[in-house]
Design an enzyme around this catalytic site. Structure first.
Site, PDB file in Angstrom:
ATOM      1  N   CYS A 163      59.387  42.842  63.369  1.00 39.25           N
ATOM      2  CA  CYS A 163      60.705  43.282  63.813  1.00 39.25           C
ATOM      3  C   CYS A 163      61.818  42.631  63.003  1.00 39.25           C
ATOM      4  O   CYS A 163      62.479  41.700  63.460  1.00 39.25           O
ATOM      5  CB  CYS A 163      60.902  43.008  65.295  1.00 39.25           C
ATOM      6  N   ASP A 300      50.778  44.353  62.194  1.00 38.58           N
ATOM      7  CA  ASP A 300      51.463  43.284  61.472  1.00 38.58           C
ATOM      8  C   ASP A 300      50.627  42.657  60.375  1.00 38.58           C
ATOM      9  O   ASP A 300      51.163  42.144  59.387  1.00 38.58           O
ATOM     10  CB  ASP A 300      51.893  42.190  62.460  1.00 38.58           C
ATOM     11  N   CYS A 343      63.475  50.660  64.048  1.00 37.40           N
ATOM     12  CA  CYS A 343      64.101  49.406  64.448  1.00 37.40           C
ATOM     13  C   CYS A 343      65.200  49.705  65.461  1.00 37.40           C
ATOM     14  O   CYS A 343      66.280  50.164  65.075  1.00 37.40           O
ATOM     15  CB  CYS A 343      64.696  48.684  63.238  1.00 37.40           C
TER      16      CYS A 343
END
Length: 400
Positions: A163, A300, A343
């Site tokens: 993020c 990730d 986002c």
């Protein structure tokens, strides 16, 4: 005594990516799926920014892991410690070995607080916190409320992190609260960014520059936090352009730690030599390993040229599952991931921008009739209520 167990599919990691893939595989009829995950709790991490901003409770973000493991999936409550793709095995910390036909790597990343001298010892006290940990996000809100003047520093580390918008979102939430308290003019707010721009996608970057300027935030580009003295409340800032260092007294320091692949994976055969952080090498479109066709990675831990977000995983999971099933049938891998990421950029207590784009940084909006480049209340409602519901009821069940 160690044991060796075999499963058709072994998934390492029970976070967003691992459970999403497991649920989709079960829905597609794969019967022998094992999920390796040591944690008893599962967290919805995107809400931690709001916890740190006083707009959500930490307890809302956690649920028992056992209630989220898809039915029919074997939950192996252990920690992976090694992988041997040549022999198709995963070694657990306890010494047991799992053999597989197909492997999905989704262990997430690790937070390297110790990479910044003094940070690990300071975090959680003396005004230092980080929304990147469940136990610390509530501390962020406590510290924000205590500041009535002085200096507040918000940092972002170099390298890929989960993020990428989160380091600046908490700065906006804090500044918004201080403004409503009538004390913002008495606070110097510094945002440290290791990048040359405020955001990777240029259209939203222009909007965010205006947001930061509206709060009077001092944005320092190509700058990083390199040392913390918690007892003296001093932060050492490195200017990447000049190479000079400056020690700044702070009243609040929200520090985002450097991040990398789990230590046990960094030097494994699956690690991408091109990644100094140890992230795993897979084809950016098929998410399959080039060297080991039975290995896939997403989330990730994958070394992909896009932002590491839950929204990216939402698009990656169906690609992984479709291509795994195709590989099982010796068919071409036709599913493609285009780099989509999202986002949700909270800019105030009830406003949000929704940045959506692909590998080429081309905007890929989900709401064609809504201008998501403008901070909006309806987008805030999506962040606060819509996305968590979609996560718990949709993504983790393999439905969206």
């Amino acid at each position: 005594m160690t044991t060796v167990r075999h499963h058709q599919v072994v998934i390492v990691g029970g976070g967003t990516a691992g459970i999403s893939v497991a649920a989709r595989l079960r829905r597609r009829g794969v019967t022998d799926v094992a999920l390796v995950e040591p944690s008893e709790h599962h967290y919805y991490q995107p809400l931690w920014t709001l916890v740190g901003g006083g707009l959500a409770k930490a307890g809302e973000t956690v649920r028992p892991q056992g209630k989220l493991i898809p039915k029919g999936v074997t939950w192996i409550r252990g920690r992976a410690a090694g992988v041997d793709p040549d022999n198709r095995t995963v070694t657990l910390a306890g010494g047991d070995t799992l053999a597989y036909d197909q492997l999905v790597m989704a262990p997430g990343l690790q937070l390297d607080f110790e990479a910044v001298p003094g940070l690990a010892e300071s975090v959680g006290r003396n005004g230092v916190s980080s929304n990147y940990r469940y136990d610390l996000a509530p501390r962020t809100w406590q510290f924000i409320q205590q500041v009535r003047g002085g200096t507040a520093i918000f940092t972002m580390p170099a390298g890929p992190i989960k993020c990428g918008g989160a380091p600046q979102k908490i700065a906006y939430l804090a500044a918004d609260w201080w403004r409503r308290q009538g004390v913002l003019d008495d606070i110097r707010v510094i945002l440290l960014l290791p990048t040359a721009t405020i955001f990777s996608q240029p259209d939203w970057a222009r909007v965010l520059k205006g947001v930061a300027a509206g709060y009077g935030i001092e944005v320092r580009y190509e700058s990083q936090l390199v040392e913390v003295d918690g007892d003296s409340r001093q932060a050492v800032i490195l200017d990447g352009k000049s190479g000079s260092k400056e020690s700044v007294d702070y009243d609040l320091l929200h520090a985002v730690p450097p991040q990398s692949a789990p230590t046990w994976l960094k030097n494994s055969a699956l690690a991408d030599p091109a990644s100094p952080f140890g992230y795993l090498a897979v084809d950016q479109y098929t998410l399959q390993s080039a060297r080991w066709p039975d290995v896939f990675a997403l989330g990730d831990v994958a070394n992909l040229p896009t932002s590491k977000t839950g929204a990216a995983i939402r698009k990656q999971a169906p690609v992984v599952v479709a291509n795994m099933l195709a590989a099982r049938r010796s068919r071409p891998l036709s599913a493609r991931y285009d780099g989509y990421t999202s986002c949700p950029l909270v800019t105030a207590r009830n406003r949000m921008l929704l940045a959506e784009f692909d590998y080429e940084l081309k905007p890929t909006p989900s709401f064609l009739l809504i201008d998501t480049m403008k901070p909006r209340y309806d987008m805030w409602l999506l962040k606060r209520h819509g996305l968590p519901a979609m996560y718990w009821q949709g993504m983790l069940r393999g439905l969206v």
